[in-house]
Design an enzyme around this catalytic site. Structure first.
Site, PDB file in Angstrom:
ATOM      1  N   HIS A  28       0.877  -1.196   0.000  1.00 40.01           N
ATOM      2  CA  HIS A  28       0.000   0.000   0.000  1.00 40.01           C
ATOM      3  C   HIS A  28       0.904   1.233   0.000  1.00 40.01           C
ATOM      4  O   HIS A  28       1.544   1.545   1.006  1.00 40.01           O
ATOM      5  CB  HIS A  28      -0.904   0.015   1.238  1.00 40.01           C
ATOM      6  CG  HIS A  28      -1.820   1.197   1.286  1.00 40.01           C
ATOM      7  ND1 HIS A  28      -3.167   1.079   1.545  1.00 40.01           N
ATOM      8  CD2 HIS A  28      -1.609   2.523   1.113  1.00 40.01           C
ATOM      9  CE1 HIS A  28      -3.729   2.282   1.529  1.00 40.01           C
ATOM     10  NE2 HIS A  28      -2.793   3.174   1.272  1.00 40.01           N
ATOM     11  N   HIS A  30       1.515   5.409  -1.700  1.00 38.71           N
ATOM     12  CA  HIS A  30       1.123   6.580  -2.498  1.00 38.71           C
ATOM     13  C   HIS A  30       2.369   7.148  -3.167  1.00 38.71           C
ATOM     14  O   HIS A  30       3.305   7.552  -2.474  1.00 38.71           O
ATOM     15  CB  HIS A  30       0.484   7.651  -1.610  1.00 38.71           C
ATOM     16  CG  HIS A  30      -0.782   7.181  -0.965  1.00 38.71           C
ATOM     17  ND1 HIS A  30      -2.020   7.382  -1.529  1.00 38.71           N
ATOM     18  CD2 HIS A  30      -0.997   6.485   0.172  1.00 38.71           C
ATOM     19  CE1 HIS A  30      -2.950   6.843  -0.759  1.00 38.71           C
ATOM     20  NE2 HIS A  30      -2.358   6.287   0.287  1.00 38.71           N
ATOM     21  N   LYS A 114      -9.347  -0.414  -5.694  1.00 42.84           N
ATOM     22  CA  LYS A 114      -9.372   0.234  -4.387  1.00 42.84           C
ATOM     23  C   LYS A 114     -10.740   0.839  -4.099  1.00 42.84           C
ATOM     24  O   LYS A 114     -11.281   1.580  -4.913  1.00 42.84           O
ATOM     25  CB  LYS A 114      -8.314   1.356  -4.378  1.00 42.84           C
ATOM     26  CG  LYS A 114      -8.331   2.226  -3.143  1.00 42.84           C
ATOM     27  CD  LYS A 114      -7.759   1.500  -1.937  1.00 42.84           C
ATOM     28  CE  LYS A 114      -7.958   2.320  -0.676  1.00 42.84           C
ATOM     29  NZ  LYS A 114      -6.742   2.564   0.050  1.00 42.84           N
ATOM     30  N   HIS A 151     -10.309   0.909   2.055  1.00 41.14           N
ATOM     31  CA  HIS A 151     -10.083   1.888   3.118  1.00 41.14           C
ATOM     32  C   HIS A 151     -11.267   1.740   4.070  1.00 41.14           C
ATOM     33  O   HIS A 151     -12.368   2.196   3.768  1.00 41.14           O
ATOM     34  CB  HIS A 151      -9.991   3.309   2.570  1.00 41.14           C
ATOM     35  CG  HIS A 151      -9.685   4.317   3.635  1.00 41.14           C
ATOM     36  ND1 HIS A 151      -8.532   5.086   3.637  1.00 41.14           N
ATOM     37  CD2 HIS A 151     -10.348   4.648   4.774  1.00 41.14           C
ATOM     38  CE1 HIS A 151      -8.520   5.849   4.730  1.00 41.14           C
ATOM     39  NE2 HIS A 151      -9.617   5.605   5.427  1.00 41.14           N
ATOM     40  N   HIS A 189      -4.334  -0.837   6.020  1.00 38.31           N
ATOM     41  CA  HIS A 189      -3.911  -0.020   7.174  1.00 38.31           C
ATOM     42  C   HIS A 189      -4.837  -0.179   8.379  1.00 38.31           C
ATOM     43  O   HIS A 189      -5.433   0.781   8.845  1.00 38.31           O
ATOM     44  CB  HIS A 189      -3.733   1.456   6.794  1.00 38.31           C
ATOM     45  CG  HIS A 189      -4.788   2.061   5.917  1.00 38.31           C
ATOM     46  ND1 HIS A 189      -6.122   1.992   6.201  1.00 38.31           N
ATOM     47  CD2 HIS A 189      -4.686   2.760   4.765  1.00 38.31           C
ATOM     48  CE1 HIS A 189      -6.800   2.613   5.263  1.00 38.31           C
ATOM     49  NE2 HIS A 189      -5.951   3.087   4.379  1.00 38.31           N
ATOM     50  N   ASP A 262       1.547   2.612   3.531  1.00 41.41           N
ATOM     51  CA  ASP A 262       0.714   3.801   3.364  1.00 41.41           C
ATOM     52  C   ASP A 262       1.574   5.062   3.408  1.00 41.41           C
ATOM     53  O   ASP A 262       1.110   6.117   3.839  1.00 41.41           O
ATOM     54  CB  ASP A 262      -0.401   3.868   4.421  1.00 41.41           C
ATOM     55  CG  ASP A 262      -1.534   4.795   4.004  1.00 41.41           C
ATOM     56  OD1 ASP A 262      -1.547   5.233   2.837  1.00 41.41           O
ATOM     57  OD2 ASP A 262      -2.400   5.086   4.845  1.00 41.41           O
TER      58      ASP A 262
HETATM   59  O1  DOR Z   1      -3.362   9.447   5.760  1.00 41.45           O
HETATM   60  C1  DOR Z   1      -3.716   9.146   4.639  1.00 41.45           C
HETATM   61  N1  DOR Z   1      -3.176   9.719   3.547  1.00 41.45           N
HETATM   62  N2  DOR Z   1      -4.692   8.239   4.487  1.00 41.45           N
HETATM   63  C2  DOR Z   1      -5.223   7.970   3.287  1.00 41.45           C
HETATM   64  O2  DOR Z   1      -6.094   7.142   3.216  1.00 41.45           O
HETATM   65  C3  DOR Z   1      -4.793   8.716   2.094  1.00 41.45           C
HETATM   66  C4  DOR Z   1      -3.444   9.221   2.241  1.00 41.45           C
HETATM   67  C5  DOR Z   1      -3.058  10.240   1.201  1.00 41.45           C
HETATM   68  O3  DOR Z   1      -3.347  10.024   0.021  1.00 41.45           O
HETATM   69  O4  DOR Z   1      -2.432  11.244   1.548  1.00 41.45           O
HETATM   70 ZN    ZN Z   2      -3.276   5.139   1.710  1.00 41.98          ZN
END
Ligand code: DOR
Ligand code: ZN
Length: 360
Positions: A28, A30, A114, A151, A189, A262
């Site tokens: 997971h 970003h 997702k 999520h 998460h 995450d």
């Molecule tokens: O803390 C987070 N940041 N939780 C999420 O689900 C998305 C993520 C983000 O894209 O910044």
């Molecule tokens: Zn995330």
């Protein structure tokens, strides 16, 4: 700041000072796009072979064609000499076409879909409001064995933010799973003992990812002695008993649990803001943090299962053949920030020294 562990807290002395494990994957992550992508991608690619890449761009990655285009941008941003495979996901909306999903999966363009409940977190406005509307897609996914990454928080204003995961399990996730037999779900998460227990009892069709930071911080770290915006993420860290349940799950070796960092970069000034963004950027020091955590819990022998074995098993992918070597020594130094063309991104501070270095 999380409490620094010390021998007086009962942590055993380390038995070993080198550890070789199969190269980890991040289930997971970003990566964003543009200047941010360029800056953060090497931080993950240095230590990880593969990552499940979140689709919450603006606009989101909603079709197979979007996923193919985004994967090409990621590969173009990968520095020469680095080996990394992004595993792409689609952002489920009420308009998602089941046949497009099936075709993208068949072509190998995506590894999962997702589900963001609408409005739950950063860039989730196009998420799902009416779960009945996505039923045909979920049924198709169950048929072809394509995992749904979830999520797991409700968004209703009347539900307290610290209860949103537990309520989601009862009110949304369990009903979806009961009405869609065979649907393979990753509860991402997880932050509560409710999540741990639900996943542990859920059989082969459900797994849970756990972040590095939720193994280390609890809600006091966000709120005591001043507000600490760099510890704010969603789902928000819960009370200590939940953190301890996550530690037990991660270090147990149970195949239902594996790493999804995450790691979610935001510019530092947008975290240190009157309305600070949710997300913790941990890609840079995640493996050192995890080795420290597993050592504190006398579970270094379970680290490889968590970072490198359980994830591929659930996703039905081969484990990585390469290895990484970690060595224990004087505290590791790592940058406080990663610079991007748009400004700095603050790196997760676990609040205690890290002794495990990932050998280059
Ligand atoms: O803390 C987070 N940041 N939780 C999420 O689900 C998305 C993520 C983000 O894209 O910044
Ligand atoms: Zn995330």
């Amino acid at each position: 700041m999380p409490l620094a562990p010390s021998p007086s807290m009962g942590y055993p002395e380390p038995m070993t000072d080198t550890l070789t494990i199969r190269r980890p994957d991040d289930w997971h992550l970003h990566l964003r796009d543009g200047a941010m992508l360029e800056a953060v991608l090497p931080e993950t690619a240095r230590d990880f072979a593969r990552a499940i890449v979140m689709p919450n761009l603006v606009p989101p990655v909603v079709t197979g064609a979007d996923a193919i285009a985004y994967r090409a941008r990621i590969m173009a941003a990968l520095p020469d000499g680095m080996d990394f495979t992004p595993l792409m996901t689609l952002y489920l909306t009420e308009e998602t076409d089941a046949d497009d999903v099936a075709m993208a999966a068949q072509e190998g363009a995506i590894t999962a879909v997702k589900l963001y409940p609408a409005g739950v977190t950063t860039n989730s406005a196009s998420g799902v409001r009416d779960f009945d509307k996505v039923r045909p897609v979920l049924e198709k996914m169950a048929e072809i064995g394509l995992p749904l990454c979830v999520h797991g928080e409700v968004t209703a204003a009347e539900v307290d933010i610290f209860d949103r995961e537990a309520v989601f399990i009862d009110k949304v996730l369990d009903p979806i799973r009961r009405s869609t037999p065979g649907l393979r779900v990753v509860m991402e998460h997880i932050t509560t003992s409710n999540g741990v227990n639900y996943v542990a009892a859920g059989g082969d069709d459900i797994a849970g990812t756990i972040t590095t930071h939720h193994l280390i911080i609890n809600r006091n770290d966000i709120l005591v002695g001043g507000i600490h915006p760099h510890y704010y993420c969603l789902p928000v860290a819960k009370r200590e008993s939940h953190r301890l349940a996550l530690r037990r799950a991660a270090t147990s070796g149970d195949a239902s649990f594996f790493l999804g960092t995450d790691s979610a970069p935001h510019l530092t000034h947008l975290k240190e803001h009157a309305c600070g963004c949710a997300g913790i950027f941990s890609a840079t020091n995640t493996l050192s943090c995890l080795a420290e955590v597993f050592e504190q819990d006398a579970a270094l022998d379970k680290l490889e299962a968590f970072t490198s074995l359980n994830g591929p098993a659930f996703y039905r992918l081969p484990v990585n053949e390469e290895t990484v070597k970690l060595t224990r020594g004087a505290p590791v130094t790592y940058p406080e920030v990663i610079d991007t063309a748009d400004g700095p991104v603050t790196v997760f501070d676990p609040g205690f020294p890290l002794h495990w270095r990932v050998e280059p």
